[in-house]
Scaffold this active site. Structure first.
Site, PDB file in Angstrom:
ATOM      1  N   GLY A  94       0.831  -1.192   0.000  1.00  0.00           N
ATOM      2  CA  GLY A  94       0.000   0.000   0.000  1.00  0.00           C
ATOM      3  C   GLY A  94       0.864   1.239   0.000  1.00  0.00           C
ATOM      4  O   GLY A  94       1.979   1.239   0.522  1.00  0.00           O
ATOM      5  N   GLY A 127       1.572   5.323   1.072  1.00  0.00           N
ATOM      6  CA  GLY A 127       1.448   6.006   2.359  1.00  0.00           C
ATOM      7  C   GLY A 127       2.603   5.685   3.292  1.00  0.00           C
ATOM      8  O   GLY A 127       2.667   6.189   4.403  1.00  0.00           O
ATOM      9  N   HIS A 128       3.534   4.816   2.818  1.00  0.00           N
ATOM     10  CA  HIS A 128       4.703   4.462   3.627  1.00  0.00           C
ATOM     11  C   HIS A 128       5.986   5.046   3.034  1.00  0.00           C
ATOM     12  O   HIS A 128       7.086   4.600   3.376  1.00  0.00           O
ATOM     13  CB  HIS A 128       4.857   2.943   3.713  1.00  0.00           C
ATOM     14  CG  HIS A 128       3.644   2.237   4.207  1.00  0.00           C
ATOM     15  ND1 HIS A 128       3.098   2.503   5.431  1.00  0.00           N
ATOM     16  CD2 HIS A 128       2.860   1.275   3.647  1.00  0.00           C
ATOM     17  CE1 HIS A 128       2.030   1.727   5.607  1.00  0.00           C
ATOM     18  NE2 HIS A 128       1.864   0.989   4.534  1.00  0.00           N
ATOM     19  N   LYS A 133       5.341  -7.779   2.634  1.00  0.00           N
ATOM     20  CA  LYS A 133       5.112  -7.581   4.064  1.00  0.00           C
ATOM     21  C   LYS A 133       3.943  -8.462   4.495  1.00  0.00           C
ATOM     22  O   LYS A 133       2.963  -8.606   3.760  1.00  0.00           O
ATOM     23  CB  LYS A 133       4.796  -6.103   4.354  1.00  0.00           C
ATOM     24  CG  LYS A 133       5.933  -5.163   3.945  1.00  0.00           C
ATOM     25  CD  LYS A 133       5.776  -3.753   4.497  1.00  0.00           C
ATOM     26  CE  LYS A 133       4.622  -2.989   3.902  1.00  0.00           C
ATOM     27  NZ  LYS A 133       4.672  -2.837   2.419  1.00  0.00           N
ATOM     28  N   ASP A 155      -1.678  -8.325   1.144  1.00  0.00           N
ATOM     29  CA  ASP A 155      -0.451  -8.396   0.348  1.00  0.00           C
ATOM     30  C   ASP A 155      -0.145  -9.834  -0.049  1.00  0.00           C
ATOM     31  O   ASP A 155       0.222 -10.133  -1.195  1.00  0.00           O
ATOM     32  CB  ASP A 155       0.722  -7.804   1.138  1.00  0.00           C
ATOM     33  CG  ASP A 155       0.534  -6.317   1.392  1.00  0.00           C
ATOM     34  OD1 ASP A 155      -0.339  -5.974   2.224  1.00  0.00           O
ATOM     35  OD2 ASP A 155       1.228  -5.500   0.773  1.00  0.00           O
ATOM     36  N   HIS A 164      -0.099   1.252   9.700  1.00  0.00           N
ATOM     37  CA  HIS A 164      -1.332   1.720   9.053  1.00  0.00           C
ATOM     38  C   HIS A 164      -2.234   2.369  10.089  1.00  0.00           C
ATOM     39  O   HIS A 164      -3.432   2.472   9.905  1.00  0.00           O
ATOM     40  CB  HIS A 164      -2.089   0.561   8.418  1.00  0.00           C
ATOM     41  CG  HIS A 164      -1.271  -0.261   7.490  1.00  0.00           C
ATOM     42  ND1 HIS A 164      -0.517  -1.322   7.923  1.00  0.00           N
ATOM     43  CD2 HIS A 164      -1.066  -0.155   6.160  1.00  0.00           C
ATOM     44  CE1 HIS A 164       0.117  -1.839   6.875  1.00  0.00           C
ATOM     45  NE2 HIS A 164      -0.188  -1.153   5.809  1.00  0.00           N
TER      46      HIS A 164
END
Ligand code: ADP
Ligand code: ADP
Ligand code: MG
Ligand code: MG
Ligand code: MG
Ligand code: MG
Lengths: 329, 199, 329, 199
Positions: free
Chosen positions: C53, C55-56, C104, C109, C215
């Protein structure tokens, strides 16, 4: 105030201790923590020293190393360092070719530097950075603030010093780069100075501070939050307007996060700002995106544009190896 | 006299420490929110030397205290108050009368102006220091000086800042008291309190 | 929600556009923005692909380049990428020596990767990272979350692939590094997912979330904010306890900011965490401090400790040249 | 029948879009706050193909829709709902009767279990899908199925999560409805509404 700290009084010393331990291959701490200097000093080159209030990390200590600064003097949070720090740093890193200070244009920084210069023994020169176009300079005789463009000056002059430019040449180059550099910032939230314990200012849920400084100083005006494209348009517009003539120039575009803004938003701002520069007929020849000249935990960013020529572009590209900036190796 | 000096350092420090939050608050509005901690750090460093200072002649003690401020405060207020104290000490002489004090204070303020490239009317500490110095020279009473100090600080509220960080705000600097003007009043009132209990 | 964006739907595409433009010397964008890949692909080596995802940032795209990843597949914010992205990336960067995915450990995922692997033509291997000790793994059969330790795995395996390790050797090495790696995080504020428009969770003015995920998932417990030294003690304590035997080991200490935490606090945490490791008899032989595996604008940080041996230390030190990680050049 | 399929896609999409915020809210409490936008993105991508889907046999249309979900959603729900739709489409046959639909639905749920390595009682969408499938197979009325679906979602509230992101929370996952259970209910209710207006 929510911070990862132990006590307000030890924030600076503990943070510096962590910094020099994490980057022990590059830097070391001076006596009494007065300055951070290169681990391996270089003789025969102009010694470049910068400094200023803490809370803008990685500026300046993160830029100490090959191809950039020789030493950095960290003041208390948002408070310029004191003359003894500057003197101690100069004594230690002076390599026999003179000492050049890079000072951001704030009266505190300027006065402390002047006192240090008056007490210094050897030849000392100074570059004053004042790249912030947010505030009209004509009206207020303090002039403009030095903000993220300082990083560009430190990189380019650092490369010149490393390449053997003498004190006068370094100083002239730095002034030239400063004059070719313009910045403007926007804040979505305030920063919180540890000693103050609460936010410096308060913004409504839908407000932003356009033209904010890097100490949470108010800027041009407080306005409703607009889309990123409009923010980029206003900031690039102000910068380009201030340059006056610009068409066809090669530029460096620096998108600088203030500490609380995620990379995702910084890159989005870069995309929007670069497209604005395209429209204005400036070619984005070099770029940097990240947290370089921060304002503690403030959310927001600044845009910096530097007009490049062959010499300054080459010096920007030159090898640099510091905690926060590395390339060309 | 040495005893008075010690009480002056003690009282000024205590008042500054007590007012640190107020000063920071003022500086947050039109500056960068550190004037309180700057002044507190500086005066605490001065107070830490009190034993040493007590052994010195008044002029020497003031010079030393000024140097401590320069080396411990930083920012704009460090060099400015440091210069004020150092010059005051230098000019004071061995056993000054009131006229001598007034002359030394006037000289110290000139040094501040030179250091700050500043004048009255620019919304800074000078807007308190200069009228207080004038009152001192013209033979005003301690009570009159007290009133002038506090009125002068209040008079910075409607001013447009031309010097210091607040100048970056332009019109938005109007409507706030200058933090350095306020810290000057606090120190002056502390001095007056000591002198009055002595008197 | 206060973010530098234009519209929730275009955050990812605009941010990616800015990223590849700012780092055009290193990376380029795949068709339809499905992946970011090295600008200059290398033949004959194991192709390393990661993804997850968004945002990291800088994970994962910021780690594409020499000595690290060959491609990264960015999903929507906090949402794993889809199988077609993984397949498209693999097809493009497969250099003939097989494809190794670094995944991860989140069910999303894992399942998306499995669907991609089922559709793939060539040989495909997978390293699953699960370094988060915050949650006891025995009780919950999903196992542990993969967090900041993923960066360590990507760096070390990336160096191995660059050095010519084959697919099996890369996979075995990655599993070994993952097993030698433990992390734990703490949040002082929540993150705000753009599409959600408000903070994922709410913390009181004096609360922190100990053991938070990347998250904004809740962690071990919500507790009053304590001094940095106590936070470091709890996190390092949990990590060391989970290692079991440790004395005398050389370790890498990674202090990872979640996006909203200033460098000053991260270095202060490094100082406190490193001193905790000293006490536990572990030698901090390598270190990294910065925003590497973030959680949008969340304030807080994670600590990661990797036990090093001669081989992994050498691979950590090996040349790397990506947008976010550079050394040894 | 093709007309019904089109109305099903239309209605399911509309309901998911309308519920996106609710689903995200549920996912924020025990997950990562994206289930609403995931499902919305997926169903809008399916709906964008409606003209194409309307030209296909029901089984083919479902397979295509499932593939779209796999390719557009990501996360856990993408592969799971994608697998559900794809398997349903594959198993449905040309003109299924109710028993055929029930068998296909059961097979689709088995595929979801295999993909998710999961079972009922773990606080996931399966806690709605499995009882609904059982009711369908045992000949329950549409009204009964509706009630079972909503009760089953409610029954996830006190459950301890063993699968999905919520499992990382351990005990703290208790007391919240599973977002995937809720999205299953929303889709099932949409299907029932279409079938009932048709009936
Ligand atoms: N050039 C100047 N001349 C006189 N006083 C000044 C000048 N610049 C700043 N000051 C005084 O210093 C005060 C601010 O001090 P402080 O907050 O400690 O330093 P800084 O502005 O560097 O953060 C102002 O309120 C003003 O009274
Ligand atoms: N292994 C699994 N088996 C069945 N359902 C699962 C599994 N993992 C997650 N789910 C379902 O998926 C939902 C979460 O979907 P979503 O939020 O879109 O994905 P993610 O968790 O990757 O963010 C959960 O509420 C749960 O119902
Ligand atoms: Mg200051
Ligand atoms: Mg100040
Ligand atoms: Mg997700
Ligand atoms: Mg989710």
């Amino acid at each position: 105030m929510k911070k990862l700290i132990n006590a307000v009084d030890t924030v600076l010393s503990e943070s510096l201790a962590g910094f020099v331990r994490a980057h022990a291959d590059i830097v070391t701490l001076g006596d009494e923590g007065k300055f951070v200097r290169r681990r391996f000093p270089v003789r025969g080159k102009v010694a470049l020293i910068s400094g200023g209030g803490s809370g803008h990390e990685p500026l300046h200590a993160g830029f100490v190393g090959h191809g950039m600064l020789d030493a950095a003097c960290p003041g208390q949070v948002f408070t310029s360092p004191t003359p003894d720090q500057m003197l101690a740093a100069a004594e230690t890193v002076d390599g026999g070719a003179g000492v050049l200070y890079i000072v951001k244009n704030y009266e505190g920084d300027v006065m402390n530097f002047e006192m240090a210069a008056e007490m210094a023994s050897g030849p000392v020169a100074r570059i004053l950075t004042d790249d912030d176009v947010a505030v009209e300079s004509s009206t207020w005789s303090t002039g403009r603030r030095g903000v993220a463009g300082t990083m560009v000056v430190e990189k380019i002059v650092g490369a010149a010093a490393e390449a053997g430019y003498d004190l006068d040449a370094c100083k002239a180059l730095g002034d030239r780069v400063n004059q070719a550099t313009r910045s403007m910032g926007v804040a979505l939230t305030s920063c919180t100075v540890p000693a103050a314990g609460k936010p410096t200012f308060t913004l409504g849920e839908n407000e932003m501070e356009m033209g904010v400084g890097i100490h949470g100083e108010p800027g041009r005006r407080r306005v409703p939050l607009t889309p990123a494209a409009e923010i980029a348009a206003e900031m690039i517009g102000a910068i380009v307007h201030d340059f006056g003539d610009f068409a066809g120039s090669d530029v460096l575009l620096l998108v600088n996060g203030f500490g609380g803004t995620p990379a995702m938003e910084l890159y989005l701002m870069f995309d929007n700002a670069a497209r604005m520069l395209d429209k204005h007929g400036l070619r984005v020849a070099r770029s940097a995106v990240g947290n370089y000249v921060t304002s503690l935990d403030m959310a927001g960013c600044s845009l910096t544009v530097t007009k490049l020529d062959t010499e300054t572009a080459r010096l920007w590209d030159a090898r640099v190896h510091t905690a926060a900036l590395r390339w060309g190796m | 006299m040495q005893d008075t000096m010690d009480r002056l350092f003690e009282t000024v420090t205590a008042r500054i420490v007590a007012a640190a939050e107020e000063l920071t608050e003022l500086d947050s509005a039109i500056g960068d929110g550190d004037h309180g901690s700057n002044m507190k750090r500086g005066m605490e460093a001065v107070a830490a030397d009190r034993a040493k200072l007590a052994a010195l002649a008044p002029g020497e003690a003031l010079k030393t205290a000024g140097m401590t401020l320069v080396m411990k405060v930083g920012g704009a207020s460090g060099p400015l108050y440091g210069t004020l104290f150092m010059t005051l000490g230098k000019e004071l002489g061995a056993a000054p009368d009131r006229a001598g004090v007034a002359r030394a204070f006037a000289a110290a303020i000139d040094a501040v102006k030179a250091r700050g490239k500043s004048e009255t009317g620019q919304k800074t500490m000078l807007d308190v220091l200069v009228p207080v110095s004038a009152a001192l020279s013209s033979g005003a009473s301690l009570a009159e000086i007290r009133e002038i100090a506090s009125k002068s600080a209040a008079a910075t509220v409607p001013m447009l800042a031309i010097r210091g960080r607040a100048s970056f705000l332009g019109e938005r600097s109007i409507g706030h008291m200058d933090p350095g003007a306020r810290s000057s009043v606090i120190m002056i009132e502390a001095v007056l309190d000591v002198l009055e209990t002595k008197a």
